[in-house]
Enzyme design. Structure first.
Site, short mmCIF file in Angstrom:
data_model
loop_
_atom_site.label_atom_id
_atom_site.label_comp_id
_atom_site.label_asym_id
_atom_site.label_seq_id
_atom_site.Cartn_x
_atom_site.Cartn_y
_atom_site.Cartn_z
N GLU A 102 0.82 -1.21 0.00
CA GLU A 102 0.00 0.00 0.00
C GLU A 102 0.85 1.26 0.00
O GLU A 102 1.98 1.27 0.48
CB GLU A 102 -0.91 0.00 1.24
CG GLU A 102 -1.93 -1.12 1.19
CD GLU A 102 -2.84 -1.18 2.41
OE1 GLU A 102 -4.04 -1.38 2.22
OE2 GLU A 102 -2.36 -1.04 3.54
N CYS A 145 3.37 8.57 1.59
CA CYS A 145 3.89 7.59 2.53
C CYS A 145 4.16 6.31 1.74
O CYS A 145 3.25 5.68 1.23
CB CYS A 145 2.85 7.39 3.63
SG CYS A 145 3.37 6.24 4.89
N CYS A 188 6.41 -7.14 7.18
CA CYS A 188 7.54 -6.64 7.97
C CYS A 188 8.07 -7.79 8.80
O CYS A 188 7.30 -8.61 9.28
CB CYS A 188 7.08 -5.49 8.89
SG CYS A 188 8.45 -4.66 9.73
N CYS A 200 6.20 -5.08 16.00
CA CYS A 200 5.83 -4.11 17.02
C CYS A 200 4.37 -4.37 17.38
O CYS A 200 3.54 -4.55 16.49
CB CYS A 200 6.04 -2.69 16.49
SG CYS A 200 7.73 -2.45 15.91
N CYS A 241 1.31 -2.40 15.88
CA CYS A 241 1.31 -2.12 14.44
C CYS A 241 0.65 -3.26 13.67
O CYS A 241 1.03 -4.42 13.82
CB CYS A 241 2.75 -1.92 13.96
SG CYS A 241 2.90 -1.77 12.17
N GLY A 286 6.68 -1.97 6.23
CA GLY A 286 8.05 -2.47 6.23
C GLY A 286 9.05 -1.62 6.97
O GLY A 286 8.79 -0.47 7.32
N GLU A 287 10.20 -2.23 7.23
CA GLU A 287 11.30 -1.55 7.90
C GLU A 287 12.34 -1.20 6.83
O GLU A 287 13.06 -2.09 6.34
CB GLU A 287 11.88 -2.47 8.99
CG GLU A 287 13.21 -2.04 9.56
CD GLU A 287 13.27 -0.57 10.00
OE1 GLU A 287 12.49 -0.16 10.87
OE2 GLU A 287 14.13 0.17 9.47
N SER A 340 11.91 6.50 8.19
CA SER A 340 11.57 6.13 9.56
C SER A 340 12.06 4.73 9.86
O SER A 340 11.81 3.80 9.10
CB SER A 340 10.05 6.20 9.76
OG SER A 340 9.71 5.74 11.05
N SER A 364 11.37 5.51 15.56
CA SER A 364 10.18 5.06 16.29
C SER A 364 10.59 4.66 17.70
O SER A 364 10.87 3.51 17.96
CB SER A 364 9.55 3.87 15.55
OG SER A 364 9.09 4.28 14.30
N LEU A 365 10.61 5.63 18.57
CA LEU A 365 11.09 5.39 19.94
C LEU A 365 9.99 4.72 20.78
O LEU A 365 10.16 3.63 21.29
CB LEU A 365 11.57 6.70 20.56
CG LEU A 365 12.31 6.57 21.88
CD1 LEU A 365 13.59 5.75 21.73
CD2 LEU A 365 12.63 7.95 22.46
N HIS A 366 8.89 5.40 20.96
CA HIS A 366 7.66 4.85 21.55
C HIS A 366 7.72 4.47 23.03
O HIS A 366 6.68 4.18 23.62
CB HIS A 366 7.15 3.62 20.78
CG HIS A 366 6.88 3.89 19.34
ND1 HIS A 366 6.22 5.01 18.88
CD2 HIS A 366 7.16 3.17 18.22
CE1 HIS A 366 6.12 4.95 17.57
NE2 HIS A 366 6.68 3.87 17.14
N ASN A 380 -3.59 4.41 16.50
CA ASN A 380 -4.66 4.10 15.55
C ASN A 380 -5.07 2.65 15.72
O ASN A 380 -4.25 1.76 15.57
CB ASN A 380 -4.17 4.33 14.11
CG ASN A 380 -3.93 5.81 13.84
OD1 ASN A 380 -4.80 6.64 14.08
ND2 ASN A 380 -2.73 6.15 13.39
N1 SAH Z 1 8.95 0.43 10.03
C1 SAH Z 1 9.23 1.78 10.18
C2 SAH Z 1 8.35 2.69 9.35
C3 SAH Z 1 6.88 2.35 9.21
S1 SAH Z 1 5.76 2.66 10.52
C4 SAH Z 1 9.13 2.18 11.63
O1 SAH Z 1 8.64 1.39 12.42
O2 SAH Z 1 9.58 3.26 11.97
C5 SAH Z 1 5.50 4.42 10.62
C6 SAH Z 1 5.19 4.87 12.07
O3 SAH Z 1 3.86 4.50 12.49
C7 SAH Z 1 6.15 4.26 13.07
O4 SAH Z 1 6.56 5.21 13.99
C8 SAH Z 1 5.27 3.25 13.72
O5 SAH Z 1 5.78 2.87 14.96
C9 SAH Z 1 3.95 3.97 13.80
N2 SAH Z 1 2.81 3.09 14.07
C10 SAH Z 1 2.71 1.76 13.84
N3 SAH Z 1 1.50 1.30 14.23
C11 SAH Z 1 0.81 2.36 14.70
C12 SAH Z 1 -0.52 2.52 15.22
N4 SAH Z 1 -1.36 1.49 15.30
N5 SAH Z 1 -0.89 3.75 15.59
C13 SAH Z 1 -0.05 4.81 15.47
N6 SAH Z 1 1.20 4.71 14.98
C14 SAH Z 1 1.64 3.50 14.61
FE1 SF4 Z 2 5.26 -1.87 11.99
FE2 SF4 Z 2 7.50 -0.42 11.61
FE3 SF4 Z 2 7.35 -2.16 13.63
FE4 SF4 Z 2 7.46 -3.07 11.12
S1 SF4 Z 2 9.06 -1.95 12.22
S2 SF4 Z 2 6.12 -3.83 12.74
S3 SF4 Z 2 6.28 -1.51 10.04
S4 SF4 Z 2 6.11 -0.31 13.35
#
Ligand code: SAH
Ligand code: SF4
Length: 422
Positions: free
Chosen positions: A121, A134, A141, A145, A148, A219-220, A251, A273-275, A352
């Site tokens: 997508e 995007c 992937c 996470c 996700c 994807g990463e 990212s 993506s620290l989180h 989300n």
């Molecule tokens: N794989 C890469 C890039 C794709 S994800 C990465 O993880 O950075 C893009 C962003 O959306 C990342 O910061 C990811 O952690 C975040 N993300 C993933 N799932 C999400 C969700 N359900 N709600 C909000 N952000 C989310």
């Molecule tokens: Fe999702 Fe990015 Fe984590 Fe892969 S690395 S599972 S795309 S948040």
């Protein structure tokens, strides 16, 4: 240079499958995603002499990426006799569009299909002052996470440079953003007339819809480093799409060993993506943390090349109710960013939801309080407005039906087919 496979102990299994192009059934070579040098090479391999290969590659490159042309017959500065020769051997492809959707907020999502039938997508997010595409780097992937949706898919395969650049080309097609047809190409042809120069100037002026690219789709990207690098180099090439590296953001979930190469070889903006700010929570929600911890990650961020302080690293932080959203978490985030002396911006992303997700989004008051603490420390911490949630186009909602079948499953299916044939 090829990237070695990167083994990660534990339950995840990153296998960057080597693949540069998806072979076509008709044997023709798809030029989409190829650099100028790669086009020279395929032309030379198809028996053009070196001088001709170089000149034709320069012309074709410009037609493909600057003009958006997909038909050799439209390349008016290439001899009529040469055009059928090209058409017999090459194509200028686009990803197949399976479905296009539009959100009530203007966000658009496309479901795309590779030539070997895998779905992925891309999403376009229009804003008042910019339009962001995007882009996906993989089908599925390898990482998982927990918040996700893409992470619930297995890795099907890496996308090729053509499939990555193809997303940008398709978006330009859909937005009608190629410069007017006709005329000769700037800087190459002596017969360039004034009108054509004007077209070229108009095009490079502001006012385009697609202004920014984020590698934040499925994807990463740093687990498909070579293809992502090659694709972004094509996107940044001044004779083609010519997007500035300042308008491109990659990212990563924190593939520490690849971050320096990302800075050196691609040079785009970095988002991380620290989180979470503790090992315990980040280990749970971003499992790659068990391999590359927070300190290592922030150390790599501090070493990320920056031409000036104005190029801040973006830290993405998904707001998960009662998981990572306390005031203490916000204060620890500030402390960490200061400890590593990082010119940073924090993007607070309201979680989300997707079916079966194990988390809930933090309350608006909680997110506000978190943001205020970070902001009070002098670090920008905007709260992202979710975009395209109604069509599942928001961060983390992307997931397609493509699943890679295991070897055993494929063998079993083959046996079944054989048995059915008697
Ligand atoms: N794989 C890469 C890039 C794709 S994800 C990465 O993880 O950075 C893009 C962003 O959306 C990342 O910061 C990811 O952690 C975040 N993300 C993933 N799932 C999400 C969700 N359900 N709600 C909000 N952000 C989310
Ligand atoms: Fe999702 Fe990015 Fe984590 Fe892969 S690395 S599972 S795309 S948040």
């Amino acid at each position: 240079m090829s990237t070695p496979l990167m083994p990660i102990p534990g339950h995840f299994d990153p296998v960057p499958l080597p693949r540069d192009v998806t072979p076509r059934a008709d044997g023709r070579v798809d030029l989409m995603g190829l650099s100028r040098q790669a086009i020279i090479d395929v032309f030379a391999a198809a028996t053009l002499d070196p001088r001709a290969a170089k000149l034709r590659a320069k012309q074709v490159f410009h037609w493909i990426y600057h003009r958006g042309v997909t038909d050799f017959a439209a390349m008016t500065d290439i001899a009529k006799t040469m055009q059928p020769w090209l058409t017999a051997r090459f194509v200028i492809g686009r990803p197949e569009v399976v479905e296009a959707q539009a959100s009530t907020d203007g966000t658009r999502k496309w479901l795309l299909r590779t030539a070997d039938n895998h779905d992925y997508e891309m999403v376009f997010i229009p804003d008042a002052d910019r339009g962001t595409l995007c882009v996906s780097s993989q089908v599925g992937c390898t990482l998982n996470c927990r918040f996700c949706h893409t992470g619930t898919m297995r890795l099907v395969r890496n996308l090729t440079p053509g499939e990555i650049v193809g997303q940008v080309m398709l978006a330009r097609d859909a937005l009608g953003e190629w410069p007017k047809a006709g005329g000769n190409m700037a800087g190459l042809n002596d017969e360039l007339d004034e009108e054509d120069e004007a077209t070229t100037r108009d095009y490079s002026a502001d006012g385009r819809l697609l202004t920014n690219i984020v590698m934040m789709g499925m994807g990463e990207p740093l687990y498909n480093f070579d293809n992502v690098r090659d694709a972004l180099k094509v996107v940044m090439d001044g004779d083609g799409l010519a997007l500035s590296r300042r308008r491109i953001t990659l990212s990563t979930s924190g593939v520490v060993p690849m971050m320096a190469r990302c800075g050196d070889e691609i040079g785009v903006n970095l988002a991380v993506s620290l989180h979470a700010v503790t090992k315990e929570v980040r280990d749970e929600i971003v499992p790659i943390n068990r391999k590359f911890g927070i300190e290592e990650l922030l150390g790599a961020c501090a070493a990320y090349p920056r031409s000036s302080n104005s190029r801040r690293i973006t830290f993405e932080y998904v707001m998960l109710k009662d998981k990572n959203d306390s005031d203490a978490d916000a204060r620890e985030l500030v402390r960490l960013l200061k400890e590593y002396d990082l010119p940073a911006k924090v993007n607070l992303i309201p979680f989300n939801p997707w079916p079966g997700a194990p988390y809930e989004c933090s309350t608006p008051e909680r997110i506000r309080s978190f943001s205020n603490i970070v902001f009070a420390a002098g670090i920008s911490a905007p709260i992202r407005t979710p975009r395209g949630r109604d069509i599942d186009a928001a961060c983390g909602q992307l997931k397609t039906a493509s699943e890679r079948k295991s070897r055993a499953e494929m063998d079993r299916l083959a046996d079944e087919k054989q048995a059915a044939l008697g």
